[in-house]
Enzyme design. Structure first.
Site, mmCIF file in Angstrom:
data_model
loop_
_atom_site.group_PDB
_atom_site.id
_atom_site.type_symbol
_atom_site.label_atom_id
_atom_site.label_comp_id
_atom_site.label_asym_id
_atom_site.label_seq_id
_atom_site.Cartn_x
_atom_site.Cartn_y
_atom_site.Cartn_z
ATOM 1 N N ASP A 1 -59.862 17.169 -13.593
ATOM 2 C CA ASP A 1 -59.284 15.940 -14.144
ATOM 3 C C ASP A 1 -58.182 15.350 -13.292
ATOM 4 O O ASP A 1 -57.737 14.238 -13.554
ATOM 5 C CB ASP A 1 -58.711 16.211 -15.545
ATOM 6 C CG ASP A 1 -57.402 16.978 -15.487
ATOM 7 O OD1 ASP A 1 -57.337 17.960 -14.713
ATOM 8 O OD2 ASP A 1 -56.456 16.605 -16.190
ATOM 9 N N CYS B 1 -85.554 3.050 1.839
ATOM 10 C CA CYS B 1 -86.362 4.231 1.529
ATOM 11 C C CYS B 1 -86.103 5.318 2.559
ATOM 12 O O CYS B 1 -85.365 5.121 3.531
ATOM 13 C CB CYS B 1 -87.842 3.885 1.476
ATOM 14 S SG CYS B 1 -88.512 3.288 3.038
ATOM 15 N N ASP C 1 -58.007 17.525 -7.819
ATOM 16 C CA ASP C 1 -59.391 17.989 -7.938
ATOM 17 C C ASP C 1 -60.368 17.099 -7.170
ATOM 18 O O ASP C 1 -61.534 17.471 -7.004
ATOM 19 C CB ASP C 1 -59.817 18.011 -9.414
ATOM 20 C CG ASP C 1 -58.978 18.974 -10.245
ATOM 21 O OD1 ASP C 1 -58.687 20.073 -9.748
ATOM 22 O OD2 ASP C 1 -58.609 18.612 -11.375
ATOM 23 N N ASP D 1 -61.653 23.528 -13.551
ATOM 24 C CA ASP D 1 -60.210 23.445 -13.336
ATOM 25 C C ASP D 1 -59.514 23.886 -14.626
ATOM 26 O O ASP D 1 -60.075 23.768 -15.713
ATOM 27 C CB ASP D 1 -59.828 22.004 -12.989
ATOM 28 C CG ASP D 1 -58.322 21.795 -12.944
ATOM 29 O OD1 ASP D 1 -57.650 22.541 -12.229
ATOM 30 O OD2 ASP D 1 -57.841 20.904 -13.666
ATOM 31 N N CYS E 1 -86.737 4.520 6.192
ATOM 32 C CA CYS E 1 -85.679 3.700 6.810
ATOM 33 C C CYS E 1 -84.569 4.598 7.345
ATOM 34 O O CYS E 1 -84.085 4.423 8.474
ATOM 35 C CB CYS E 1 -85.094 2.721 5.792
ATOM 36 S SG CYS E 1 -86.245 1.502 5.158
#
Length: 738
Positions: A626, A13, A630, A427, A16
């Site tokens: 893709d 959490c 990238d 892109d 922590c």
């Protein structure tokens, strides 16, 4: 200053994460210590003269967590996920029959006489006890973690889980003793199933979280796999094969056709075509000759070359891309787990209220049973089952709905952030466009018709593997045009091909090839200017020394790209196209797609830099791409979206994957994000509604005025009902329509 990233085990959490950061920052010489809760990583920047990684690891260990270096991370992650899976299976084996047994009395199902609560209450209680103990043992880590954080004055969600389930178990155990002592009414105060069910549900959530972690390392491993492991070098006149790590600056490296370049360098001997799509994303091979630069992990297509190594090891372009991905993923903000943040305040408040009310009632009445009932009721009704389910159940429903529409959402962080974005960066190649060249125009200047020109070109190019050649051959095949047979074929690297067919000498290639062979191109100048402006690649066709025509090839935009861009603009987003291609081709594609702003001629690190510049102005950014090139930008963006047909590295680096390869799904993803976040907020409201309504009743406020006392069993039922409400509300996402 030195940078280092460590993997931290045991964080569950926000409190922590804060505790780990605090422990690291106490060490002298630590300038930066940031925890990414989503990935479980601690990013450090420190002075090596004053601090060491070992000191940080020891400090984190002393704080009750476990710090691991990268070498151990992957093995530990898989081991942890496997352990959680086995814990979940083991818990379910005992929890399912326990639930069936305990709930039978509530739903009016008659159990066999030998275990029914009416006939054999002691045996009924004992059986529940025996089914619960293995689940308690399996979930012992919740108790150790909850106790540890409580003793350090920093109670977490684990603390409330531990206290709530322990209280339910111990009270049930006490009720079992009462039954054996002759008080059969104790059979109505057994809450064994509450303890077991809570532990099992939380274990399920932790397992799903563990499985989702490590995607970043998977992406990085795939990037590393691109580089060859061995290299052929010439040293002192002798060729030898060495590990890539042993290649040094100025080594002469030998590369055959089809092999990948091991490191970056400059060609010393030979000509070739190089597939640099992993770097630039562009589908067209680049012609290379003496003096040309080559990049490690790119593919040598068709020529034998020797080149001098100029960048090796961590300095290669691929190594820099890997570092960019690591840095960008490490710098991402943690998932804003609202439930964890609230629990930082909620947990200690509930604990205090439970103790205060229990002590107060004991002080007033002297009735220990009443005081214990009040104490347990408060803890049980406040147990964070609904709170813990509020976010993950909605995210599971949202991601499931996304999958139905071909949108694979990898994390809650992506859903949480996507609805906030103001800028969508797309892109070009393979994202807006199809990613492969197609024939768009055939122009004749002489006596040959279009089909005849295409037949000549296809016959000449059918022996070539160049993407332009393949596009020509494919178009001829689609039109049913037979290609002429070729008597003689000769490839001219960087220029084109020369063939003999039917007694004719045919040249196909660039304008430069035609000029060097003294072929007049004056008739084509007006037409080529228009085609070039549209970003198309031109293939001239010469027959017996006369230019007879040309074929234009281009990477065309995907169907639906323009419509998706238009809808994104209507939703109020700014849309930008980014590409490694030249500005003229980029602007031609942008015009067709309806995009006003273009960033062209950028390399991988430039793409990530451009994303960072936008973020520095306060913008939330989605990056859609893709290619391998990238990956740094996808990781740097607030949300990275990969086209499903793209490279494995892009898919792994992204937060969301579009299986259908359709930009319209970007629109759907943003809308789904909005619907899911709205659902999460509703869930959190209902989770706290029951707590806020139920806690005062559990504390005995109504009892003060002669009203009823909240029985722990009713508290457990209310807690369960809040969970059912949250789940039901999350399932409403199934009605989502794009």
């Amino acid at each position: 200053m030195t940078d280092k990233t460590l993997t931290i085990e045991g964080m569950n959490c926000a409190s922590c994460a804060a505790h780990v950061e605090k422990a690291a920052r106490k060490i002298e010489g630590i300038a930066v210590a940031n925890v990414n809760l989503a990935t479980g990583k601690l990013t450090l920047k420190f002075d090596e003269k004053k601090a060491s990684v070992r000191q940080v690891m020891d400090a984190v260990d002393s704080a009750g967590y476990k710090a691991l270096d990268r070498e151990k991370e992957e093995k530990t992650r898989r081991t942890e996920a496997q352990k959680l899976k086995m814990r979940l299976i083991y818990s379910l084996i005992f929890t399912v029959p326990l639930l069936l047994l305990a709930m039978s009395t509530m739903v009016g199902v008659n159990l066999p006489g030998f275990i029914s609560p009416e006939n054999e209450p002691a045996r009924f209680a004992l059986l529940q006890f025996l089914l619960t103990v293995p689940v308690i043992i399996t979930g012992v880590s919740f108790y150790s973690a909850g106790t540890r954080t409580l003793l350090r004055g920093n109670p977490s969600m684990d603390t409330l889980i531990a206290m709530g389930t322990a209280a339910a178990f111990l009270w049930s155990l006490y009720s079992t003793f009462r039954i054996y002592a002759g008080d059969v009414h104790g059979v109505h105060q057994l809450y064994f199933e509450s303890a077991a069910t809570i532990l099992t549900l939380i274990t399920l959530g932790r397992y799903l979280e563990a499985v989702s972690k490590g995607r970043a390392s998977d992406a990085i491993k795939k990037l590393m796999a691109l580089a060859p492991q061995l290299a052929t070098v010439r040293r002192n006149g002798t060729e030898k094969i060495v590990p890539v790590a042993k290649v040094v600056l100025d080594d002469i490296v030998l590369v055959k056709p089809g092999e990948r370049f091991p490191v970056d360098g400059i060609i010393a001997t030979g000509d070739t075509s190089v597939d640099e799509s992993m770097l630039t994303g562009e589908s067209m091979p680049v012609e290379k000759g003496i003096g040309s630069e080559v990049v490690g992990a790119s593919i040598n297509k068709n020529g034998y070359v020797e080149y001098r190594a100029t960048r090796v090891g961590a300095d290669t372009t691929l190594a820099q891309i890997i570092k960019l991905v690591e840095d960008a993923q490490g710098s991402k903000a943690p998932i804003a787990r609202l439930a964890d943040i609230i629990s930082g305040y909620f947990v200690p408040i509930v604990m205090a209220l439970a103790v205060i009310s229990g002590v107060a009632w004991f002080g007033v009445t002297g009735d220990s049973r009443l005081a214990m009932t009040i104490f347990i009721s408060v803890l049980i009704i406040a147990c964070p089952c609904a709170l813990g389910l509020a976010t993950p159940v909605a995210i599971m429903a949202g991601t499931g709905k996304g999958a139905e529409h071909g949108i694979l959402i990898k994390s809650g962080a992506a859903l949480e952030t996507a609805h906030k974005v103001s800028v969508i960066v797309l892109d070009k190649t393979g994202t807006i466009t199809r990613g492969e060249p197609v024939v768009t125009d055939i122009r004749s200047f002489g006596s040959f018709g279009e089909n005849e020109l295409l037949s000549l070109a296809a016959g000449a190019e059918k022996m070539s593997e160049h993407p332009v050649a393949m596009a020509v051959v494919k178009t001829a095949g689609n039109r049913g045009i037979k290609s002429d047979s070729v008597d003689k074929f000769s490839a001219i690297p960087g220029y084109g091909v020369e063939v003999s067919a039917g007694g004719r000498n045919i040249l196909l290639g660039t304008a430069r090839l035609m000029t060097e062979r003294n072929i007049d191109l004056s008739e084509s100048e007006k037409m080529t200017g228009i085609l070039t402006h549209e970003g198309k690649t031109l293939l001239y066709i010469s027959v017996n020394g006369k230019c007879e025509g040309l074929i234009a090839v281009a990477d065309t935009i995907r169907q639906g790209s323009a419509g998706a861009v238009r809808e994104l603009l209507e939703m109020g987003h700014e849309v930008i196209m980014i590409t490694g291609d030249n500005i003229s081709t980029a602007q031609a594609i942008a015009y067709q797609a309806g995009i006003g702003k273009v960033i062209a001629g950028v390399l991988p690190h430039d793409k990530a830099t451009e994303i960072r510049k936008l973020q520095e102005t306060g913008q939330k950014v989605i990056m859609v791409g893709d290619g391998i090139n990238d990956a740094p930008a996808l990781a740097q963006a607030d949300v990275g979206i990969a086209i499903g047909s793209g490279t494995d590295v892009a898919v792994e680096a992204a937060d969301i994957v579009l299986v259908k390869n359709d930009l319209q799904e970007v629109v759907t993803a943003v809308k789904l994000s909005r619907a899911t976040i709205r659902n999460i907020r509703q869930n959190l409201f209902w989770a706290f509604f029951y707590n806020i309504l139920g806690i005062p009743v559990a504390m005995g406020v109504l009892h003060l005025f002669g009203g009823p006392l909240l029985n722990p069993m009713i508290a457990a039922a209310a807690m369960s009902f809040s969970s059912v409400t949250v789940v039901w509300n999350s399932l409403r996402l199934k009605r989502f329509r794009p």
